[in-house]
Design a protein around this motif. Sequence first.
Motif, mmCIF file in Angstrom:
data_model
loop_
_atom_site.group_PDB
_atom_site.id
_atom_site.type_symbol
_atom_site.label_atom_id
_atom_site.label_comp_id
_atom_site.label_asym_id
_atom_site.label_seq_id
_atom_site.Cartn_x
_atom_site.Cartn_y
_atom_site.Cartn_z
ATOM 1 N N GLY A 153 -5.872 5.992 10.127
ATOM 2 C CA GLY A 153 -5.313 6.999 9.235
ATOM 3 C C GLY A 153 -4.047 6.559 8.536
ATOM 4 O O GLY A 153 -3.393 7.356 7.898
ATOM 5 N N ARG A 154 -3.681 5.287 8.640
ATOM 6 C CA ARG A 154 -2.403 4.878 8.069
ATOM 7 C C ARG A 154 -2.446 4.923 6.548
ATOM 8 O O ARG A 154 -1.476 5.290 5.913
ATOM 9 N N MET A 155 -3.575 4.528 5.982
ATOM 10 C CA MET A 155 -3.669 4.492 4.524
ATOM 11 C C MET A 155 -4.661 5.542 4.021
ATOM 12 O O MET A 155 -5.791 5.601 4.495
ATOM 13 N N GLY A 156 -4.238 6.318 3.085
ATOM 14 C CA GLY A 156 -5.176 7.105 2.299
ATOM 15 C C GLY A 156 -5.764 8.347 2.938
ATOM 16 O O GLY A 156 -6.539 9.030 2.322
ATOM 17 N N ARG A 157 -5.403 8.674 4.176
ATOM 18 C CA ARG A 157 -5.909 9.900 4.776
ATOM 19 C C ARG A 157 -4.904 10.384 5.814
ATOM 20 O O ARG A 157 -4.052 9.636 6.265
ATOM 21 N N GLU A 158 -5.016 11.656 6.173
ATOM 22 C CA GLU A 158 -4.026 12.184 7.102
ATOM 23 C C GLU A 158 -4.270 11.610 8.496
ATOM 24 O O GLU A 158 -5.393 11.256 8.844
ATOM 25 N N ASN A 159 -3.181 11.524 9.283
ATOM 26 C CA ASN A 159 -3.284 10.895 10.589
ATOM 27 C C ASN A 159 -3.591 11.920 11.681
ATOM 28 O O ASN A 159 -2.887 12.027 12.667
ATOM 29 N N GLY A 207 0.848 -1.202 0.000
ATOM 30 C CA GLY A 207 0.000 0.000 0.000
ATOM 31 C C GLY A 207 0.879 1.245 0.000
ATOM 32 O O GLY A 207 2.065 1.180 -0.298
ATOM 33 N N PHE A 208 0.278 2.364 0.320
ATOM 34 C CA PHE A 208 1.044 3.611 0.400
ATOM 35 C C PHE A 208 0.635 4.319 1.694
ATOM 36 O O PHE A 208 -0.293 5.126 1.704
ATOM 37 N N PRO A 209 1.307 3.985 2.809
ATOM 38 C CA PRO A 209 0.934 4.572 4.098
ATOM 39 C C PRO A 209 1.035 6.098 4.078
ATOM 40 O O PRO A 209 1.876 6.660 3.378
ATOM 41 N N VAL A 210 0.172 6.735 4.849
ATOM 42 C CA VAL A 210 0.190 8.191 4.977
ATOM 43 C C VAL A 210 0.783 8.547 6.328
ATOM 44 O O VAL A 210 0.352 8.027 7.350
#
Lengths: 206, 93
Positions: free
Chosen positions: B3-9, A32-35
């Motif tokens: 919030g780990r994937m695809g959005r701010e934490n 995936g691509f962690p944020v």
Amino acid sequence: MSGGFISRGFKGRRQQADVAGRLPPGQHLESGFPVLSAGPTPNTPLDQWDFVVTGSVKAPKRWNWNELLALPHETPTVDVHCVTKWSKLDTHWEGVSVDLLLREVEYDSTSVRYATAFSEGDYTTNLPLADLLGGKAWVVFGYDGQPLDPVHGGPARLLVPHLYFWKSAKWVRGLRLTEQDQPGFWESLGYHNYGDPWKEQRYSGD
Amino acid sequence: MQGRMGRENKLDGNASAGTLQAIFPFEMTEVMVTCAGCGASNVIGETAAYVSGMGTIVRCPSCDRALIRIARLEGRSYLDLRGSRVLRIHADG
């Protein structure tokens, strides 16, 4: 048919070996691509966005969004390594080489040896200027054939894939060239000043 | 991790409780913090916290300034309070 299975198995193991050789010590593969962000995602309209090279330069140089996009594009495919121990292989980006940007700025290369990348908000990260030159760094605005998603640093982020990914500043708005090295947001909070993933330079003192 | 994937934490300030508890001997989420930037005062539980594997950044809900920055790295805690002008702490916690 059984030969096909053997062949696939062999290929699979070889691919695993290839992947292992591309993972720096202590890293695991991420699909995936962690944020990971340390502040709010900005939403500056593109007509108010610019990128500036400033600091110890003869005259600051500024590009607005359209001027940046009008520069020759490169499409680097690189592996990225986050200090939180995930790595993502073969990421596809589109952007402008930092070499190209710095070529348009006059500075004394014998004394100006550091840069601080600064972003919208308060994020900064410091690098030796040499690590931004020589085809090693880009200002990228595309990812996987699409405009770069704001949560991943869009409209534009720095990409310096040979260092841990915190050096690839999201929402980048400029570079400040300096004669003295100045620790950035994470570098001043215990993280390594340089951050080479192959030497596992995660924390200060590593 | 949220919030780990695809959005701010981004979380509310209460998300910083565990990290702060490891440093301060009282309930930090009830402490009033005055922002060194805009001067707004809020209890830490009502601020904004950006929690990630790199560290915890507690931000002013009015101006987004980093009030408290914490990283816990290899048994050491790094704490930056430059963005906090005053912390008001009740003696009884």
